[in-house]
Each structure stands twice: as structure tokens, then as C-alpha cells.
Design an enzyme around this catalytic site. Structure first.
Site, PDB file in Angstrom:
ATOM      1  N   TRP A  84       1.008  -1.335  -0.452  1.00  0.00           N
ATOM      2  CA  TRP A  84      -0.051   0.072   0.022  1.00  0.00           C
ATOM      3  C   TRP A  84       0.686   1.325  -0.178  1.00  0.00           C
ATOM      4  O   TRP A  84       0.331   2.253  -0.611  1.00  0.00           O
ATOM      5  CB  TRP A  84      -0.868   0.214   1.183  1.00  0.00           C
ATOM      6  CG  TRP A  84      -1.249   0.885   1.283  1.00  0.00           C
ATOM      7  CD1 TRP A  84      -3.034   0.953   1.136  1.00  0.00           C
ATOM      8  CD2 TRP A  84      -1.174   2.073   2.412  1.00  0.00           C
ATOM      9  NE1 TRP A  84      -3.340   2.773   1.685  1.00  0.00           N
ATOM     10  CE2 TRP A  84      -2.865   3.222   1.695  1.00  0.00           C
ATOM     11  CE3 TRP A  84      -0.380   2.590   3.211  1.00  0.00           C
ATOM     12  CZ2 TRP A  84      -2.423   4.518   3.210  1.00  0.00           C
ATOM     13  CZ3 TRP A  84      -0.146   3.750   3.613  1.00  0.00           C
ATOM     14  CH2 TRP A  84      -0.737   5.067   3.551  1.00  0.00           C
ATOM     15  N   HIS A  85       2.223   1.316   1.379  1.00  0.00           N
ATOM     16  CA  HIS A  85       2.784   2.360   0.484  1.00  0.00           C
ATOM     17  C   HIS A  85       3.616   2.570  -0.793  1.00  0.00           C
ATOM     18  O   HIS A  85       3.448   3.840  -0.892  1.00  0.00           O
ATOM     19  CB  HIS A  85       4.043   1.920   1.723  1.00  0.00           C
ATOM     20  CG  HIS A  85       3.910   2.422   3.138  1.00  0.00           C
ATOM     21  ND1 HIS A  85       3.073   1.242   3.316  1.00  0.00           N
ATOM     22  CD2 HIS A  85       3.577   3.517   4.111  1.00  0.00           C
ATOM     23  CE1 HIS A  85       2.113   1.388   5.214  1.00  0.00           C
ATOM     24  NE2 HIS A  85       3.201   2.450   5.242  1.00  0.00           N
ATOM     25  N   GLY A  86       4.035   2.211  -1.417  1.00  0.00           N
ATOM     26  CA  GLY A  86       3.721   1.803  -2.822  1.00  0.00           C
ATOM     27  C   GLY A  86       4.971   0.553  -3.568  1.00  0.00           C
ATOM     28  O   GLY A  86       4.722  -0.233  -3.271  1.00  0.00           O
ATOM     29  N   PHE A 146       2.829   8.655  -1.359  1.00  0.00           N
ATOM     30  CA  PHE A 146       2.116   6.982  -1.156  1.00  0.00           C
ATOM     31  C   PHE A 146       0.587   7.277  -1.248  1.00  0.00           C
ATOM     32  O   PHE A 146       0.127   6.365  -1.350  1.00  0.00           O
ATOM     33  CB  PHE A 146       1.971   6.577   0.294  1.00  0.00           C
ATOM     34  CG  PHE A 146       3.460   5.979   1.112  1.00  0.00           C
ATOM     35  CD1 PHE A 146       3.979   5.584   0.437  1.00  0.00           C
ATOM     36  CD2 PHE A 146       3.611   6.197   1.984  1.00  0.00           C
ATOM     37  CE1 PHE A 146       5.192   5.973   0.027  1.00  0.00           C
ATOM     38  CE2 PHE A 146       4.691   6.224   2.712  1.00  0.00           C
ATOM     39  CZ  PHE A 146       6.018   5.965   1.471  1.00  0.00           C
TER      40      PHE A 146
END
Lengths: 485, 439
Positions: free
Chosen positions: A321-323, A485
Site C-alpha cells: 500500500w505504501h508504494g 503514498f
């Protein structure tokens, strides 16, 4: 519009004044307009994205309640969640997926000219998509619908939390909109205090630490093993101050209008284990992942193997989800493994009957804090590194530190040779202070003096922060880490 | 979870005492509104204390108004040397790297030694040639700086070339980039601006320097808040203190190789990119190998710079060019404008319209303001072999440029009259010798 920009310095007081001058019925629409101005100042076209998603979710979620059977409800909520995730996927993961596919085909010797997608990630999409999913799932679980489109739109686009959270819960936020609140100086005092503190964390602490971090992660070969540990510690604090600084500014800005948004951090580096860390770090995300990913997968109410699998998958997806990059996935998976190992360790302790006195002792607690901190720092290396190659270089060198420390001399520290920027040698002083400050704040947290300091002290602290920020704020500050993000 | 509960209660908490208007009316009945406000808000009091502190310290620090913070950069060194120099200079060179590179590069060849870019701020070759060909012993100072725009040249002239430091002649070498660099968001974005804007007020040209409202607000905030305006000086002083402290507590390991700005640039390329330490940038005598190397292709960079001419940038810089000529004229300084040569391949990156606008405007303005104009680009004197890349002259090209300049001065009675007026020492012997020979 960045919180650290002059634009925001003009924007926030203007909206604040208009808000309190306006009669109550106009305040929510005013904040909605302001939020879209805030968002569209970056790239106007993406205003349509957030507006479209808002309208889509507002119109589709009521269909969940209209479905007559449980299966029907499940289908509707599934479709809504999928639609939100597909939108997120297109903007965030399309290029990553294509690259992975190409790499896989290359491995098996298939040549494929991948299409080049020029997709610019809309700011904050990961955050507001998660808020939409939360809304749909909560309505499915029986919570009430939001009746007003304007209220719902503001929930999704509220400018203080729009770009990087905290991820709000609609049951907490929406009721606040309907209360005809009256102006309180308390809002200004607490809001300003949070904003100044957030700016201090970001501009003074985070941005200065960033210099050492940038050099270390770009050129690990130029540093020794102990240097790299110090640089990794520095990153641990940089990301903490960067993100918690952002959260403070967001909370402070919201408070100026009398709204409360959730906290995101609670002294994460004094966690005694990794599970505790995730109760203190990015709280709004970890609770979201728990409520809308881990529990729906079965949570811990299933076989041990499945519960570990759920934990691992939740954390790995949380990492992704962060990247859209392999190192984020690895970071998430690393934490997943740590959480599983922690559960096993707890069981082992119980099974072996390790003396309860030892486990409950202060020494054991602080050793656990130190061990947990170092595990988290290792995780941050995966998180910060541009790619796995850099992470590998950093970690392999860092693992040599125990050997190097056996015959350690100051001349081994490359950071001591760099006298400008001064942050390099100063790390040896700053890092212990930052670590100790977490312990001190934890100790002071329940003290009355800390909770409500004397009036004069509050004024002095604010004036000092204003002076420090005016003098030391860099001309150009790097974007908040969580903006990507 | 604790916070969530707190948030749930927030709605209830939002009911409170009074609106601002209610506060005002209430204050009338319960005493002085200021007292009530002071008691009511720590933030407002803090803001007032902060403003008062700025006002108080600004008043105290007026004595140090000339205490500039001149950092280690091309412009810092140039300004510092110029201010410290006890002598008045007769000729000052202005321009970008188009001037700096051939002037200093040629001197390195001429003197056959490497020259420290942070210290070498004159042109020995020019001084000697001028003396031998015209008999004038003039001292020259080079204010040619990397990236210098006409807006910077205006500031140098307006803030520094005055009173006892006023030269007789300014030689300004211009190129099309100086007027149409698309990579430059505004005149305030140059490195010279950061240093030069500390040397005087830019109020009369503020709207040109700061076309963007945020840059303008930033500037105006500097006027109101002492801490903001002088933040670089304060930071510099505190950094020195911190350095001393750190050096005492954590000295660099004995025997360690000193960490230079060059080393730092490898680690942190974006950190103070314009900084230049003594002994870190040299002009070296050209070797046979250098000559063999041919010209460096920097067209990619210039494609970006010239991409779609921004007329705003062009017109702004032309206005600064006109202002620069006006200031020089008012002070009785004669200006020689040189349209610097560039290679045809670089010229071809510009549309005919843009090129025409540049050449015609520079020429027309120079003539209108009484400056001498030398078109080196169309002089036919320069070949591709005179360049080190597509725009910068090589040291040999620089020699050719200075020869052309000296010859122009020799034939230009106006320029000579300004040098005469400035009491430039005339070497009659050398002049007599020269007159006997053809140039």
C-alpha cells in the site's frame, strides 16, 4: 498545496476567518470548496477523480442496504470495494504490474515490449480510497448511511487529512459536522500549538536528518558499518518526525475549525515488541488494516496456520500500500514475519515457563525496547532504499557492525569527517537525545505539569517555536515522505 | 481506541462560550477586550510577543545593516574581493559564464599557470593588451558569474559600481540565454540574486524580480519579520557556534583526510550546489590534449533552455538590461555591449523570431542608451575551433575575443574619452611605439 508552503500560510488563515464569520449552514460547504481548492491547486484535473469517486460511493453504497439477502449485500459491497481498489490499482500499481510482468517474461526468455504508461499518482488517493472502503464495509455491517452528499464529500476531501491522513472513520467525523459549534480560543491555541510543533518536527528535525539519510542511502559504500547504523537510526527518526509532523499539522488545522481527527502516533520507538509497535505507529492505518483486511480474512479466529497467514498477508499488503515497489512489499513481509515470530516467541516463553518475574522486569522491558527498535530500524532500511540492491548493500554492511565494534576507534566513523552539513557528526549527540526524549515524554505523559503547563510556559514555547521556524526553515523543504503514498 | 472515544465526544465538546462578535460584546460588559483576549488565548499572546521581539531586535541590529553574509560561491567571492579591494577599477566585465570562461581561461594560458576561480577576478591579458595597444594602464575587474542574467548585472551595477568604486567603463558580454533561459522561473531564482539582493533595496524593481505572488510575499515577510529577513545571517552565526561546539566535543579523527566541498558534492549534490571553496575550481593552461579533444556537445542542455521562448522572461530581462544601461549612464560610466559569439549549431536551436528579437533589442537598446555595441557573433572572426562547447569560447577563443575588444576600444573615441576622464595612466612610450606599427 504543501503544509510547509507560503500558499498554505495564506490559505489556512483565510479559510479559518471565513469559516468562523459564516453562519453554521454555510460552514460545511465552505470547507468543501476550500478542500477542493486545496486539492486542485496541485493538478486541477484530479479534482474530478476525487469528486467522481465521492459521487460514485455516495450513490452505490445505499444499494447495500437495499439488497434483500445477505448474499446480495455481500455482492454489492464486494463490487464497491473492488471498484475502489481497481481505481487505486490503475493509478498506483499499473506500471509496477507491467514491470513485474516484463521481468518475469524476461526470466523465461520471452521478449516483450511493455507499454509505457504515463500515469501520475493522484495525491492522497491511497488515503481517500481507504476511507471509501471503510464506509462501504461499515454500512454493510449495519452502520447508518450518510444522508448528505455535502457532508460525505467533505469527509472524503477534508483538506487537513486529504493528502496523507490520518485515515478517518465516518462515524467519528460526520457527526461533528452537524453540531452548530461556536468559536473557542481553545481551538486556536491547541491548533496553533499542534501546527507549530508539526512544522518543527518536519522542517527542523526531519529535514535536517534527511541530509545524512540521503547521503547514506545513496552512497552506502562511502560509509562504515557503524555509520550506516547511525544513518538507519536517523532515517527511523526522520520518517517519524516527517509523518508525525504532518499529522500534527493536519490535526492542528482541523482543530482550528473545531474538528477532531484521530491520532496516528504514540511514541512508537519505545515499543517493547513489534505488535506493540503497530499499536503505536500509523495507528489509523494499522487499525484500518486490522478492521478491513485482517479480520475479514478470518483474523485470529481460525487455525494457527491460517491466522499466521492472515497476519503475514495483511502486513505484506500493507507494505505494498505504501508504494508499488518490491522493497515496500519486502518491508511489509518483514514485519509480517516479525509479528508471527513474536507470537511464536510468546508461546515458547509460556511453554517453557520462563520466569514471569523476568518477563515482567524493567530490565527485560528495556532490553525488549532496544531489540524491537533495532528490528524496526532494519525494516526501515528496506523501506527507504531505492531498490533491493541498495538495501542489500546497506544491510550486509550493517551486519558487520558487531565485528567492527570489537576494535572500534573514532577514525572508523566517516560521519565524523564530514563537518558540513554539521548534522553528520551531530548525529552522535542528536540520536541519543531523540531516543531519550521518547522515554522522557512517555514518563511525563500522565504528569499534570505536562498535560496542562502554566500559561507563561505555553507562550514561551510557542514564541520559541515561531523564532526557530522563521530562522531555520529551509528555503525548499522536501515533500512529506507520505505524500508519495 | 482512546482517541476514537475522544473523537466521539468531540461533537459535544464543540459547544462553547462565544463567537468573536459575542466575545467583543461580552468584553464590553466585562472589561477591556485586550485583557480578555490576553487571558483567553496563548496563541494570540505568543504571536504578539513574536512580533514585538522582531521589531525590537530589528531596531537593535540597524548598526549592522552593512554586515552582509557573503557565502562561499562564485558570486560571494567576487563581491567579497571587490568590496575589499582598496583600488578603484577602471574597467569592469559583466556577463555570464560566456564571459567568465574565456576571460579566465585565456589568462591561465597567458600566465601559463592554473588560476583559482575563487580568487582570480581580473584579466591580465586585457590589461596588458590595452596598455600595449592603446597606452592606457587600466585595471580590470571581472564580475562575470556563472548564470548571471541582466537582472544580476543590474544589481551589481546598482549596488556595487558606485561612489569610490565606480569604474569608467563596463564591458558587458551578452548571449541569447541571458534573456531567454526557460529553466529560470524568475529573476530571483538565480544564485547571484541570493547574494546581491542583500546589498541593497530591490523595491523599485520588486514586481520584475518577484513576479510570482509567493516570492513577493516571501520578500514582504522579510521586511516585517527581522528573523525571516536575516535568517541566513542568523543561521550562519549559529552554525559557526554549533560547529565550534561540535568540534570541541566531537573533533574530526586525527589524520583523517579533510572532507572538501568537492567530496560533499559527490554525496549530496543538491546541498548548496553553488558553493565554491578556495582551491576547488581552477582555470588551467590549455594542453595539446585539450585542443585535440574538440568541442563538447551541450546542445541537450540548451534545447531545454530555449524550449518555447517565454516572452515574459525575455521582456523582463530586457527591462533589466535597459535599467542597467540607465544606471550606468546616470553615473557617467560608459558601457560597451558585446554580443558574444555562439556556434551556428547552438544558434539554430532558436527560431529566427527569437534570435531576431534578441539581437535587434540588444543593439537598439545599447544604441538608444549611448552604449558602444560590438557584434562579435556576426564579426566573422570566430570559427567552431574557437569554442570549447557550443557556446563557451575556448581560451584561444577568449584571446581572440579580447583582441577584438581592445581593438574596438582603441578605435572607439567615446570609450577612450571615458578612460581618459577616469584618469587612467597613459603609457606614452608604449603608445608611441604602437602607433608606429599597424595592428
Amino acid at each position: 498545496m504543501l503544509f510547509t508552503s507560503l500558499q498554505y500560510l495564506v490559505f489556512l488563515p483565510t479559510v479559518f476567518l471565513l469559516y468562523w464569520i459564516c453562519p453554521h449552514r454555510l460552514r460545511v460547504p465552505l470547507l468543501l470548496v476550500a478542500s477542493y481548492v486545496f486539492y486542485m491547486s496541485w493538478r486541477p484535473i484530479y479534482g474530478l477523480l476525487i469528486a467522481g469517486l465521492t459521487l460514485g460511493n455516495f450513490l452505490l453504497v445505499p444499494l447495500i442496504t437495499k439488497a434483500t439477502t445477505e448474499k446480495g449485500k455481500k455482492w454489492v459491497v464486494g463490487l464497491i470495494v473492488a471498484a475502489n481498489l481497481i481505481t487505486l490499482g490503475i493509478f498506483k500499481y499499473a506500471t509496477f504490474t507491467i514491470t513485474c510482468l516484463k521481468d518475469s517474461l524476461d526470466l523465461v526468455g520471452v521478449a516483450w515490449r511493455e507499454p509505457h504508461l504515463h500515469i501520475l499518482l493522484p495525491l492522497g488517493i491511497s488515503f481517500f480510497v481507504f476511507e471509501f472502503i471503510h464506509y462501504a464495509v461499515e454500512v454493510y455491517r449495519g452502520k447508518p448511511l450518510v444522508k448528505s452528499l455535502i457532508d460525505f464529500s467533505l469527509f472524503a476531501s477534508f483538506f487537513p487529512t486529504q493528502i496523507a491522513g490520518p485515515i478517518k472513520r465516518y462515524m467519528d467525523f460526520i457527526p461533528q459536522l452537524s453540531i452548530p459549534a461556536k468559536f473557542k480560543w481553545e481551538y486556536v491555541d491547541q491548533g496553533m500549538n499542534l501546527i507549530l510543533m508539526g512544522l518543527f518536527k518536519k522542517l527542523i528535525l526531519g529535514d535536517n536528518l534527511a541530509l545524512a539519510v540521503e547521503a547514506g542511502f545513496a552512497h552506502p559504500a562511502n560509509f562504515g558499518s557503524v555509520d550506516l547504523w547511525l544513518i538507519a537510526y536517523a532515517y527511523a527518526f526522520q520518517i517519524f518526525f516527517d509523518f508525525s509532523g504532518y499529522t500534527d499539522i493536519a490535526r492542528g488545522s482541523a482543530l482550528l475549525f473545531g474538528y477532531k481527527v484521530p491520532i496516528n502516533f504514540n511514541l512508537p520507538y519505545i515499543s517493547a515488541n513489534v505488535s506493540d509497535f503497530w499499536h503505536r505507529w500509523h495507528i489509523s492505518l494499522s487499525t484500518w488494516l486490522r478492521d478491513y483486511l485482517y479480520i475479514p480474512m478470518g483474523g485470529s479466529k481460525c487455525s494457527q496456520w491460517k491466522s499466521y497467514r492472515n497476519l503475514f498477508v495483511t502486513m505484506a499488503l500493507g507494505g505494498l500500500w505504501h508504494g508499488a515497489a518490491m522493497h515496500f512489499l519486502i518491508w511489509g513481509a518483514f514485519h509480517g514475519i516479525l509479528l508471527v515470530l513474536h507470537k511464536e516467541y510468546q508461546k515458547l516463553c509460556e511453554a517453557l515457563g520462563v520466569a514471569k518475574n523476568l518477563v515482567n522486569s524493567k530490565v527485560y522491558h528495556w532490553v525488549s525496547v532496544v531489540v524491537t527498535f533495532h528490528l524496526v530500524v532494519i525494516g526501515w532500511v528496506f523501506f527507504r532504499a531505492e531498490d533491493m540492491n541498495i538495501a542489500g548493500q546497506m544491510l550486509s554492511k550493517m551486519m558487520m557492525a558487531p565485528v567492527d565494534l570489537l576494535h572500534f576507534t573514532a577514525s572508523q566513523l566517516n560521519i565524523l569527517q564530514i563537518r558540513d552539513p554539521i548534522i553528520f557528526p551531530a548525529l552522535l549527540i542528536i540520536l541519543p537525545i531523540l531516543m531519550i526524549s521518547q522515554v522522557v515524554i512517555d514518563w511525563m505523559n500522565d504528569k499534570r505539569f505536562y498535560q496542562s503547563p502554566p500559561w507563561a510556559l505555553q507562550v514561551c514555547v510557542m514564541v520559541a517555536l515561531m523564532c526557530v521556524l522563521t530562522v531555520f526553515s529551509p528555503d525548499t523543504s522536501p515533500k512529506f515522505i507520505y505524500f508519495q503514498f | 481506541m482512546k482517541e476514537t472515544e475522544a473523537t466521539k465526544n468531540a461533537a459535544a465538546q464543540r459547544l462553547c462560550e462565544s463567537t468573536p462578535s459575542e466575545l467583543a460584546s461580552c468584553a464590553q460588559s466585562s472589561g477591556c477586550p485586550i485583557t480578555r483576549l490576553l487571558k483567553g488565548s496563548t496563541a494570540v499572546v505568543a504571536l504578539m510577543v513574536f512580533l514585538a521581539l522582531n521589531y525590537y531586535i530589528a531596531g537593535k541590529s540597524k548598526d549592522n545593516a552593512n554586515n552582509y553574509k557573503l557565502d562561499k560561491s562564485w558570486v560571494g567571492w567576487a563581491v567579497n574581493d571587490f568590496i575589499k579591494s582598496p583600488d578603484r577599477k577602471n574597467v569592469v566585465f559583466l556577463g555570464s559564464s560566456l564571459m567568465l570562461v574565456p576571460l579566465s581561461g585565456n589568462d591561465a594560458n597567458y600566465l601559463n599557470k592554473k588560476l583559482d576561480g575563487s580568487k582570480h577576478h581580473h584579466s591580465q591579458y586585457f590589461e596588458d593588451q590595452l596598455k600595449s595597444r592603446t597606452g592606457y594602464s587600466a585595471s580590470a575587474y571581472t564580475f562575470a558569474l556563472p548564470g548571471e542574467m541582466p537582472s544580476d548585472a543590474y544589481m551589481v551595477t546598482n549596488f556595487l559600481l558606485k561612489d569610490e568604486k565606480q569604474p569608467d567603463v563596463i564591458v558587458y558580454g551578452v548571449g541569447p540565454r541571458d534573456f531567454m533561459d526557460n529553466l529560470l522561473p524568475s529573476p530571483s531564482a538565480t544564485d547571484p540574486f541570493r547574494v546581491l539582493s542583500q546589498l541593497g533595496s530591490i523595491d523599485d524593481h520588486a514586481s520584475l524580480f518577484l513576479p510570482d505572488w509567493q516570492a513577493r510575499l516571501d520578500y514582504e515577510l522579510g521586511k516585517v519579520f527581522y528573523f525571516y529577513k536575516d535568517r541566513e545571517k542568523i543561521t550562519d552565526k549559529l552554525a559557526k557556534l554549533a560547529n565550534t561546539g561540535i568540534n570541541d566535543v566531537l573533533p574530526a579523527p586525527k589524520g583523517a583526510k579533510p572532507f572538501s566541498i568537492f567530496d560533499r558534492r559527490q554525496l549530496l549534490p543538491a546541498y548548496r550546489p553553488a558553493e565554491l571553496e578556495e582551491g576547488e575550481a581552477f582555470f588551467r593552461p590549455e594542453t595539446a590534449e585539450d585542443k585535440k579533444r574538440g568541442i563538447f556537445d551541450n546542445l541537450a542542455e540548451y534545447r531545454k533552455r530555449y524550449k518555447e521562448l517565454k516572452w515574459d522572461t525575455f521582456l523582463t530581462q530586457m527591462q533589466f538590461f535597459a535599467s542597467f544601461l540607465d544606471v550606468a549612464k546616470q553615473r557617467g560610466i560608459h558601457v560597451v555591449v558585446m554580443a558574444m559569439p555562439i556556434t551556428d549549431v547552438n544558434r539554430s536551436l532558436l527560431s529566427d523570431r527569437a534570435w531576431g528579437a534578441y539581437m535587434n533589442s540588444v543593439k537598439a537598446l545599447a544604441k538608444a542608451k549611448g552604449a558602444s555595441y560590438v557584434d562579435l557573433h556576426n564579426s566573422g572572426a570566430f570559427q567552431v575551433t574557437d569554442f570549447m562547447d557550443t557556446v563557451h569560447l575556448s581560451p584561444d577563443g577568449g584571446k581572440k575575443m579580447l583582441d577584438c575588444l581592445v581593438e574596438t576600444i582603441r578605435l572607439d573615441s567615446t570609450t577612450l574619452s571615458y578612460l581618459n576622464k577616469g584618469n587612467v595612466e597613459i603609457d606614452t612610450k608604449s603608445l608611441a611605439q604602437r602607433k608606429g606599427n599597424s595592428l
